[in-house]
Design an enzyme around this catalytic site. Structure first.
Site, short mmCIF file in Angstrom:
data_model
loop_
_atom_site.label_atom_id
_atom_site.label_comp_id
_atom_site.label_asym_id
_atom_site.label_seq_id
_atom_site.Cartn_x
_atom_site.Cartn_y
_atom_site.Cartn_z
N ARG A 102 8.56 -8.92 15.00
CA ARG A 102 8.89 -7.57 14.54
C ARG A 102 7.92 -6.59 15.21
NH1 ARG A 102 10.90 -4.28 10.07
NH2 ARG A 102 9.35 -2.66 9.63
N HIS A 108 0.85 -1.20 0.00
CA HIS A 108 0.00 0.00 0.00
C HIS A 108 0.88 1.24 0.00
CE1 HIS A 108 1.19 -0.40 4.20
NE2 HIS A 108 0.90 0.87 4.36
C1 GA4 Z 1 -2.39 2.85 5.52
C2 GA4 Z 1 -1.51 3.77 6.38
C3 GA4 Z 1 -1.93 3.77 7.86
O1 GA4 Z 1 -1.49 2.56 8.49
C4 GA4 Z 1 -3.47 3.89 8.02
C5 GA4 Z 1 -4.09 2.68 7.34
C6 GA4 Z 1 -5.61 2.53 7.41
C7 GA4 Z 1 -6.01 1.59 8.57
O2 GA4 Z 1 -5.30 0.65 8.87
O3 GA4 Z 1 -7.07 1.85 9.16
C8 GA4 Z 1 -6.07 2.03 6.02
C9 GA4 Z 1 -4.82 2.18 5.09
C10 GA4 Z 1 -3.87 3.05 5.88
C11 GA4 Z 1 -5.16 2.81 3.71
C12 GA4 Z 1 -6.52 2.36 3.10
C13 GA4 Z 1 -7.57 2.02 4.17
C14 GA4 Z 1 -7.25 2.81 5.43
C15 GA4 Z 1 -6.60 0.60 5.92
C16 GA4 Z 1 -7.34 0.62 4.63
C17 GA4 Z 1 -7.65 -0.47 3.95
C18 GA4 Z 1 -3.86 4.08 9.48
C19 GA4 Z 1 -3.98 4.97 7.12
O4 GA4 Z 1 -4.19 6.14 7.40
O5 GA4 Z 1 -4.25 4.46 5.87
#
Ligand code: GA4
Length: 328
Positions: free
Chosen positions: A271, A204
């Site tokens: 980790r 991601h």
């Molecule tokens: C990715 C980056 C951060 O960890 C986060 C993640 C968020 C979550 O885990 O709730 C998201 C992910 C992240 C991007 C797309 C969406 C939202 C999970 C998901 C499938 C906290 C963020 O801000 O975006």
């Protein structure tokens, strides 16, 4: 003298050399140019001489380790993550899963961890104060980096990016991840098959402006390079790793690219990582910085951070979240 047989190849022979991850020494005068170059080429770099006290790091790590060692029923008192709180395997709300458990927290002490609930172990006050010290030191370093970026891009207003993280309304978040070991990954694959690369956290990009990651000495993090290949990031528990997020990609009108990354589960070691995601206030318009445009057209439609986040939460981890906001 020892003679090496010409038929014995070194492990990397014949393979193209792995690109080196950019290393930035924040105490060096050329840091701003090297940071801009790293953001353009990788959207990722490692930082040393960062000024974050090592005791803040070790306090928070030991609090995190104690939390993740609690019985499952205790940890679950701090969950489910919706999105904040304790989560186990499920990531986001659209079906992504990973070999990971985590705590997702707001960074604003007014809303979140001023009083951690009982699920946070015997001494939540110690945990709270470790979080507070760590987050404020890491935010300071993130702001320094954003000011070096503004300088390196020859933007007059040095704090044009850092002020978004310093804003009282800044929508920044903090994540503690624990990837338990998977001993079966060390076993010989049955009939040459078997899954040897179990996903800890799927690929991601981060939606925010900048992310600051620190982990213990267990490997697992990989980044995707511009040619689409994955490279492993050797862990270093005393350094930080910086990711360009989607919002910074837009604010530089695509000159910087947010970095695709993922974490693979480890066969033998736990980790633990801690990540600060620096984001703007919800009402902030995410648009290219005017001084970078000079008559050029924006590659993106105009949107606020609130709109981007709302749309991000309806995506799967590996989706290209910016595609929806691109001008064709
Ligand atoms: C990715 C980056 C951060 O960890 C986060 C993640 C968020 C979550 O885990 O709730 C998201 C992910 C992240 C991007 C797309 C969406 C939202 C999970 C998901 C499938 C906290 C963020 O801000 O975006």
């Amino acid at each position: 003298m020892q003679h090496l047989s010409p038929y014995i190849l070194s492990p990397n022979a014949g393979l193209p050399a792995q690109p080196q991850i950019p290393l930035i020494d924040l105490s060096q005068p050329d840091a701003k140019h090297l940071i801009v170059k790293a953001c353009e080429e990788f959207g990722f770099f490692k930082v040393v001489n960062h000024g974050v006290p090592l005791e803040f790091i070790s306090h928070l790590e030991s609090e995190a380790v104690s939390f993740f060692s609690l019985p499952q029923t205790e940890k679950e008192k701090a969950g489910p993550a919706g999105p904040f709180g304790y989560g186990n395997k499920n990531i986001g709300r659209n079906g992504d899963v990973g070999w990971v458990e985590y705590l997702l927290l707001k960074t604003d002490p007014r809303f979140n961890f001023h009083k951690l609930p009982s699920g946070f172990g015997k001494n939540p006050e110690k945990f709270r104060s470790a979080l507070k010290d760590y987050i404020s030191a890491v935010r300071k370093m993130a702001c320094e980096i954003l000011e070096l970026i503004a300088d390196g891009l020859k933007i007059q207003q040095r704090n044009v990016l850092s002020k978004l993280l310093m804003d009282e309304q800044s929508d920044s978040v903090f994540r503690l991840n624990h990837y338990p070991p998977r001993p079966e990954l060390n076993e010989a694959p049955v009939n040459g098959g078997g899954e040897r690369n179990l996903i800890g956290f799927g690929e991601h990009t981060d939606p925010q402006i900048i992310s600051v990651l620190r982990s213990n000495n267990t490997s697992g993090l990989q980044i995707s390079t511009r040619d689409g290949s994955w490279i492993s990031v050797p862990p270093d528990q005393t350094s930080f790793f910086i990711n360009v997020g989607d919002s910074l990609q837009v604010m530089t009108n695509g000159r910087f690219k947010s970095v695709k990354h993922r974490v693979l589960a480890n066969g033998s070691k736990s980790r633990v990582s801690m990540i600060y995601f620096g984001g703007p206030p919800l009402s902030e318009k995410i648009v290219p910085l005017p001084s970078l445009m000079k008559g050029k057209e924006s590659l993106y439609k105009e949107f606020t951070w609130f709109e981007y986040k709302k749309s991000a939460y309806n995506t799967r981890l590996s989706d290209n979240r910016l595609a929806h906001f691109q001008r064709i």
